[in-house]
Write a protein that holds these residues in place. Structure first.
Motif, PDB file in Angstrom:
ATOM      1  N   SER A  53       0.838  -1.197   0.000  1.00  0.00           N
ATOM      2  CA  SER A  53       0.000   0.000   0.000  1.00  0.00           C
ATOM      3  C   SER A  53       0.875   1.250   0.000  1.00  0.00           C
ATOM      4  N   ASN A  54       0.341   2.283  -0.587  1.00  0.00           N
ATOM      5  CA  ASN A  54       0.959   3.614  -0.578  1.00  0.00           C
ATOM      6  C   ASN A  54       2.182   3.781  -1.489  1.00  0.00           C
ATOM      7  N   VAL A  55       2.450   2.788  -2.326  1.00  0.00           N
ATOM      8  CA  VAL A  55       3.588   2.924  -3.244  1.00  0.00           C
ATOM      9  C   VAL A  55       3.228   3.759  -4.474  1.00  0.00           C
ATOM     10  N   GLY A  56       1.924   4.009  -4.646  1.00  0.00           N
ATOM     11  CA  GLY A  56       1.484   4.813  -5.790  1.00  0.00           C
ATOM     12  C   GLY A  56       0.841   3.974  -6.886  1.00  0.00           C
ATOM     13  N   LYS A  57       0.324   2.817  -6.498  1.00  0.00           N
ATOM     14  CA  LYS A  57      -0.273   1.912  -7.470  1.00  0.00           C
ATOM     15  C   LYS A  57      -1.535   2.511  -8.107  1.00  0.00           C
ATOM     16  N   SER A  58      -2.351   3.178  -7.301  1.00  0.00           N
ATOM     17  CA  SER A  58      -3.570   3.800  -7.860  1.00  0.00           C
ATOM     18  C   SER A  58      -3.207   4.933  -8.818  1.00  0.00           C
ATOM     19  N   THR A  59      -2.198   5.703  -8.437  1.00  0.00           N
ATOM     20  CA  THR A  59      -1.751   6.798  -9.297  1.00  0.00           C
ATOM     21  C   THR A  59      -1.252   6.232 -10.627  1.00  0.00           C
ATOM     22  N   LEU A  60      -0.503   5.150 -10.558  1.00  0.00           N
ATOM     23  CA  LEU A  60       0.014   4.513 -11.769  1.00  0.00           C
ATOM     24  C   LEU A  60      -1.121   3.953 -12.622  1.00  0.00           C
ATOM     25  N   THR A  99      -7.297   7.216  -5.086  1.00  0.00           N
ATOM     26  CA  THR A  99      -5.967   7.384  -4.489  1.00  0.00           C
ATOM     27  C   THR A  99      -6.108   8.002  -3.113  1.00  0.00           C
ATOM     28  N   GLY A 100      -5.205   7.644  -2.259  1.00  0.00           N
ATOM     29  CA  GLY A 100      -5.203   8.199  -0.920  1.00  0.00           C
ATOM     30  C   GLY A 100      -6.411   7.749  -0.114  1.00  0.00           C
ATOM     31  N   GLY A 101      -7.155   6.812  -0.653  1.00  0.00           N
ATOM     32  CA  GLY A 101      -8.304   6.278   0.062  1.00  0.00           C
ATOM     33  C   GLY A 101      -7.861   5.352   1.166  1.00  0.00           C
ATOM     34  N   ILE A 155      10.383   5.120 -12.370  1.00  0.00           N
ATOM     35  CA  ILE A 155       9.295   5.944 -12.909  1.00  0.00           C
ATOM     36  C   ILE A 155       8.842   6.996 -11.896  1.00  0.00           C
ATOM     37  N   SER A 156       8.047   7.923 -12.380  1.00  0.00           N
ATOM     38  CA  SER A 156       7.322   8.815 -11.489  1.00  0.00           C
ATOM     39  C   SER A 156       5.879   8.863 -11.994  1.00  0.00           C
ATOM     40  N   ALA A 157       5.028   8.110 -11.340  1.00  0.00           N
ATOM     41  CA  ALA A 157       3.627   8.033 -11.777  1.00  0.00           C
ATOM     42  C   ALA A 157       2.968   9.400 -11.692  1.00  0.00           C
ATOM     43  N   LYS A 158       3.311  10.119 -10.630  1.00  0.00           N
ATOM     44  CA  LYS A 158       2.699  11.412 -10.386  1.00  0.00           C
ATOM     45  C   LYS A 158       3.017  12.399 -11.498  1.00  0.00           C
ATOM     46  N   ARG A 159       4.215  12.298 -12.037  1.00  0.00           N
ATOM     47  CA  ARG A 159       4.631  13.202 -13.117  1.00  0.00           C
ATOM     48  C   ARG A 159       4.376  12.623 -14.500  1.00  0.00           C
ATOM     49  N   VAL A 218       9.906   1.143 -10.104  1.00  0.00           N
ATOM     50  CA  VAL A 218      10.409   1.878  -8.939  1.00  0.00           C
ATOM     51  C   VAL A 218       9.845   3.292  -9.014  1.00  0.00           C
ATOM     52  N   ASN A 219       8.776   3.487  -8.267  1.00  0.00           N
ATOM     53  CA  ASN A 219       8.007   4.729  -8.376  1.00  0.00           C
ATOM     54  C   ASN A 219       8.568   5.823  -7.454  1.00  0.00           C
ATOM     55  N   LYS A 220       8.048   7.025  -7.637  1.00  0.00           N
ATOM     56  CA  LYS A 220       8.407   8.207  -6.826  1.00  0.00           C
ATOM     57  C   LYS A 220       9.869   8.592  -7.007  1.00  0.00           C
ATOM     58  N   MET A 221      10.434   8.287  -8.182  1.00  0.00           N
ATOM     59  CA  MET A 221      11.840   8.628  -8.422  1.00  0.00           C
ATOM     60  C   MET A 221      12.064  10.132  -8.419  1.00  0.00           C
ATOM     61  N   ASP A 222      10.992  10.906  -8.572  1.00  0.00           N
ATOM     62  CA  ASP A 222      11.132  12.368  -8.466  1.00  0.00           C
ATOM     63  C   ASP A 222      11.604  12.790  -7.082  1.00  0.00           C
ATOM     64  N   LYS A 223      11.439  11.899  -6.084  1.00  0.00           N
ATOM     65  CA  LYS A 223      11.863  12.230  -4.719  1.00  0.00           C
ATOM     66  C   LYS A 223      13.263  11.701  -4.386  1.00  0.00           C
TER      67      LYS A 223
HETATM   68  P1  GDP Z   1      -1.454   3.166  -3.490  1.00  0.00           P
HETATM   69  O1  GDP Z   1      -1.851   2.951  -2.068  1.00  0.00           O
HETATM   70  O2  GDP Z   1      -0.295   2.303  -3.855  1.00  0.00           O
HETATM   71  O3  GDP Z   1      -2.577   3.048  -4.457  1.00  0.00           O
HETATM   72  O4  GDP Z   1      -0.866   4.659  -3.574  1.00  0.00           O
HETATM   73  P2  GDP Z   1      -1.512   6.017  -4.141  1.00  0.00           P
HETATM   74  O5  GDP Z   1      -1.587   5.998  -5.618  1.00  0.00           O
HETATM   75  O6  GDP Z   1      -2.744   6.309  -3.379  1.00  0.00           O
HETATM   76  O7  GDP Z   1      -0.350   7.030  -3.747  1.00  0.00           O
HETATM   77  C1  GDP Z   1       0.091   7.177  -2.405  1.00  0.00           C
HETATM   78  C2  GDP Z   1       0.728   8.551  -2.243  1.00  0.00           C
HETATM   79  O8  GDP Z   1       1.923   8.625  -3.029  1.00  0.00           O
HETATM   80  C3  GDP Z   1      -0.161   9.680  -2.729  1.00  0.00           C
HETATM   81  O9  GDP Z   1       0.010  10.773  -1.865  1.00  0.00           O
HETATM   82  C4  GDP Z   1       0.387   9.988  -4.122  1.00  0.00           C
HETATM   83  O10 GDP Z   1       0.158  11.324  -4.509  1.00  0.00           O
HETATM   84  C5  GDP Z   1       1.863   9.733  -3.917  1.00  0.00           C
HETATM   85  N1  GDP Z   1       2.542   9.379  -5.183  1.00  0.00           N
HETATM   86  C6  GDP Z   1       2.156   8.473  -6.108  1.00  0.00           C
HETATM   87  N2  GDP Z   1       3.015   8.443  -7.143  1.00  0.00           N
HETATM   88  C7  GDP Z   1       3.988   9.346  -6.859  1.00  0.00           C
HETATM   89  C8  GDP Z   1       5.172   9.777  -7.541  1.00  0.00           C
HETATM   90  O11 GDP Z   1       5.517   9.332  -8.633  1.00  0.00           O
HETATM   91  N3  GDP Z   1       5.924  10.729  -6.908  1.00  0.00           N
HETATM   92  C9  GDP Z   1       5.581  11.254  -5.703  1.00  0.00           C
HETATM   93  N4  GDP Z   1       6.395  12.174  -5.179  1.00  0.00           N
HETATM   94  N5  GDP Z   1       4.475  10.862  -5.041  1.00  0.00           N
HETATM   95  C10 GDP Z   1       3.690   9.934  -5.607  1.00  0.00           C
END
Ligand code: GDP
Length: 194
Positions: A10-17, A28-30, A167-171, A131-136
């Motif tokens: 959880s919280n790795v950004g799977k929903s965002t991806l 997301t963020g649910g 990757i950076s799903a967010k971007r 490997v998500n969130k590489m922007d960080k």
């Molecule tokens: P899930 O629980 O795996 O489905 O995760 P979410 O998609 O809900 O994302 C969890 C948190 O990580 C949220 O606050 C997103 O905005 C953040 N997030 C997702 N992808 C990225 C990314 O590529 N970069 C950054 N910095 N944050 C991200």
């Protein structure tokens, strides 16, 4: 129909991806742990079905035995559909994955991401670690080398670009993931020909 399965804590950004890949909106963020059963979606850019498996790991407010049940369900699903799954995408948080792996490595414990990676390999399912969130992440190559090493892949990570996709799903920066998935699909088409 050809299937690509997404797994990850959880919280790795799977929903965002998922949202980036399908164009659908996801919760997301649910509340973590809410996605209980596999969900299937069309991957808009490609001609196959994306399966979103429930997020696993620490979830506040979710009981331990329920967490174990989710884990068991994921494993059963992957075992049952291993032959249909063209590629599995294991999503991790690039910022924290190495620390989490190290924290959970012990004489009797295997970290979830490492266990899942080996499990998918044992099933013979080609696996891409997104490997998500590489922007960080500042020390990009070093971090990815560390991750490769933890997964039993001999560094440098750049030798493993069909397996490790930063990757950076967010971007919306997903090109390495597309590349890696395509590589596996083409390998399988080749295998099917001969
Ligand atoms: P899930 O629980 O795996 O489905 O995760 P979410 O998609 O809900 O994302 C969890 C948190 O990580 C949220 O606050 C997103 O905005 C953040 N997030 C997702 N992808 C990225 C990314 O590529 N970069 C950054 N910095 N944050 C991200």
């Amino acid at each position: 129909e050809a299937e690509v399965a997404l797994v990850g804590r959880s919280n790795v950004g799977k929903s965002t991806l998922m949202r980036e890949l399908t164009g659908h909106s996801f919760d997301t963020g649910g509340k973590p742990g809410v996605t209980r059963s596999p969900n299937h979606y069309d991957w808009s850019a490609e001609n196959f079905v994306l399966t979103d498996l429930p997020g696993f790991g620490f979830m506040s407010g979710v009981e331990e035995d329920h967490r174990e049940q989710i884990k068991t369900d994921i494993v059963r699903y992957l075992e049952e559909y291993a032959d249909k799954i063209l590629v599995a995408v294991l999503v991790v948080d690039g910022k924290s994955v190495v620390d989490i792996i190290d924290r959970h490595t012990g004489p009797d414990s295997i970290p979830y991401d490492v266990e899942m990676f080996h499990f998918l390999q044992d099933l013979g399912v080609p696996t891409v670690v997104a490997v998500n969130k590489m922007d960080k992440v500042d020390d990009r190559d070093e971090r990815l080398d560390d991750l490769a090493e933890r997964l039993g892949l001999y560094p440098p990570w750049k030798q493993w670009q069909e397996t490790i996709a930063p990757i950076s799903a967010k971007r919306g920066q997903l090109e390495p993931l597309y590349e890696a998935v395509r590589t596996h699909l083409h390998e399988q088409e080749r295998d099917d020909l001969f």
